[in-house]
Design a protein around this motif. Structure first.
Motif, PDB file in Angstrom:
ATOM      1  N   ASP A   1     124.577  47.240  26.357  1.00 18.88           N
ATOM      2  CA  ASP A   1     125.505  47.417  25.231  1.00 18.88           C
ATOM      3  C   ASP A   1     125.861  46.087  24.582  1.00 18.88           C
ATOM      4  O   ASP A   1     126.141  46.031  23.383  1.00 18.88           O
ATOM      5  N   GLU A   2     125.843  45.006  25.378  1.00 19.68           N
ATOM      6  CA  GLU A   2     126.183  43.686  24.830  1.00 19.68           C
ATOM      7  C   GLU A   2     125.196  43.228  23.765  1.00 19.68           C
ATOM      8  O   GLU A   2     125.481  42.304  23.000  1.00 19.68           O
TER       9      GLU A   2
ATOM     10  N   LEU B   1     124.020  45.029  21.258  1.00 13.89           N
ATOM     11  CA  LEU B   1     124.103  45.827  20.032  1.00 13.89           C
ATOM     12  C   LEU B   1     124.268  44.936  18.793  1.00 13.89           C
ATOM     13  O   LEU B   1     123.970  45.370  17.680  1.00 13.89           O
ATOM     14  N   LYS B   2     124.716  43.701  19.006  1.00 12.16           N
ATOM     15  CA  LYS B   2     124.892  42.790  17.872  1.00 12.16           C
ATOM     16  C   LYS B   2     123.556  42.298  17.327  1.00 12.16           C
ATOM     17  O   LYS B   2     123.494  41.763  16.221  1.00 12.16           O
ATOM     18  N   PHE B   3     122.481  42.455  18.113  1.00 11.49           N
ATOM     19  CA  PHE B   3     121.170  41.994  17.677  1.00 11.49           C
ATOM     20  C   PHE B   3     120.459  43.081  16.878  1.00 11.49           C
ATOM     21  O   PHE B   3     120.630  44.275  17.135  1.00 11.49           O
ATOM     22  N   ASP B   4     119.656  42.667  15.909  1.00 12.84           N
ATOM     23  CA  ASP B   4     118.787  43.594  15.192  1.00 12.84           C
ATOM     24  C   ASP B   4     117.568  43.900  16.050  1.00 12.84           C
ATOM     25  O   ASP B   4     117.346  43.290  17.096  1.00 12.84           O
TER      26      ASP B   4
ATOM     27  N   CYS C   1     115.831  42.003  19.424  1.00 13.58           N
ATOM     28  CA  CYS C   1     116.707  41.984  20.592  1.00 13.58           C
ATOM     29  C   CYS C   1     116.102  41.158  21.726  1.00 13.58           C
ATOM     30  O   CYS C   1     114.909  41.277  22.018  1.00 13.58           O
TER      31      CYS C   1
ATOM     32  N   GLY D   1     127.151  39.287  26.450  1.00 12.43           N
ATOM     33  CA  GLY D   1     127.641  39.305  25.075  1.00 12.43           C
ATOM     34  C   GLY D   1     127.904  37.922  24.518  1.00 12.43           C
ATOM     35  O   GLY D   1     128.025  37.755  23.300  1.00 12.43           O
ATOM     36  N   GLU D   2     127.980  36.937  25.394  1.00 15.85           N
ATOM     37  CA  GLU D   2     128.201  35.552  24.961  1.00 15.85           C
ATOM     38  C   GLU D   2     126.893  34.772  24.842  1.00 15.85           C
ATOM     39  O   GLU D   2     126.906  33.547  24.732  1.00 15.85           O
TER      40      GLU D   2
ATOM     41  N   ARG E   1     123.762  32.771  23.789  1.00 21.26           N
ATOM     42  CA  ARG E   1     123.514  31.843  22.688  1.00 21.26           C
ATOM     43  C   ARG E   1     122.071  31.339  22.754  1.00 21.26           C
ATOM     44  O   ARG E   1     121.447  31.338  23.813  1.00 21.26           O
TER      45      ARG E   1
END
Length: 215
Positions: free
Chosen positions: A67-68, A70-73, A133, A170-171, A173
């Motif tokens: 779920d972390e 989800l911010k990625f395309d 992703c 989710g962090e 980088r």
């Protein structure tokens, strides 16, 4: 530099870099490793009309990303499978091994030679930068990932500061990136989260990806 194996033979050591979560890990790039004639043969063979591509709508299996992420395309791509869990599934596998010189790498660097998966990936030009992703090719199995860049293009391979087993995904980088250059080979610790990116200047980006079990 040279290292001595348990059998007393000497092998070339692979470059190591310090990864934020793994410490010193193998991360080695050979520039122009594949002879020019072989580069041309590989690119020609992968461009033949009879070379088949399968469409996949994402770079990783649907429903497998945390779920972390989800911010990625994610993006669609074309794939030609070479090796799966069922073994070799493409007649092109052995010629690619020969022309890329994988056997020489195995011998020179004392690698296992046991290829877990292998495939050819094709990304076509996009109208904007899209970073698919992050993923690990073969989860829960110690392995090296080996990339051969078939053509010059934009669309870097991106490596992240998290690895298999990391907390707080989710962090995540960006740690570093490598640009595709025809004839180059990159080998790295398969536990690192990584992703390709799509070309926006070049018409396409092709790589041959091998995942090899640790010796």
């Amino acid at each position: 530099s040279l290292v001595r194996s348990q059998e007393g033979e000497f092998y070339m050591s692979l470059t190591k870099l310090n990864h934020p979560t793994l410490g010193d890990i193998v991360f080695h790039r050979w520039e122009g490793h594949v002879p020019h004639d072989n580069q041309m043969i590989i690119e020609h063979n992968l461009s033949k009309p009879e070379f088949t591509w399968a469409f996949t709508k994402s770079t990783i299996d649907e429903g497998t990303n945390p779920d972390e992420f989800l911010k990625f395309d994610d993006v669609s791509m074309l794939v030609h499978l070479l090796v799966t869990s069922n073994g070799v599934v493409s007649n092109y596998f052995y010629s690619l091994i020969e022309f890329i010189g994988i056997d020489k790498l195995i011998s020179k660097h004392n690698l296992s030679g046991e290829i877990l998966t292998a495939r050819v990936n094709l990304f076509v030009q996009r109208d904007r930068i899209v970073n698919p992703c992050p993923h690990i090719d073969v989860p829960h199995v110690p392995h090296y990932s080996i990339l051969y860049y078939v053509n010059d293009s934009d669309g870097d391979t991106i490596f992240y500061d998290k690895s298999e087993g990391s907390q707080n995904l989710g962090e995540m980088r960006e740690w570093r990136r490598e640009s595709p250059k025809k004839g180059d080979i990159l080998i790295f610790d398969g536990r690192i989260y990584h992703s390709p990116s799509c070309p926006v200047k070049s018409t396409h980006r092709i790589s041959v990806n091998f995942d090899m079990l640790y010796k």
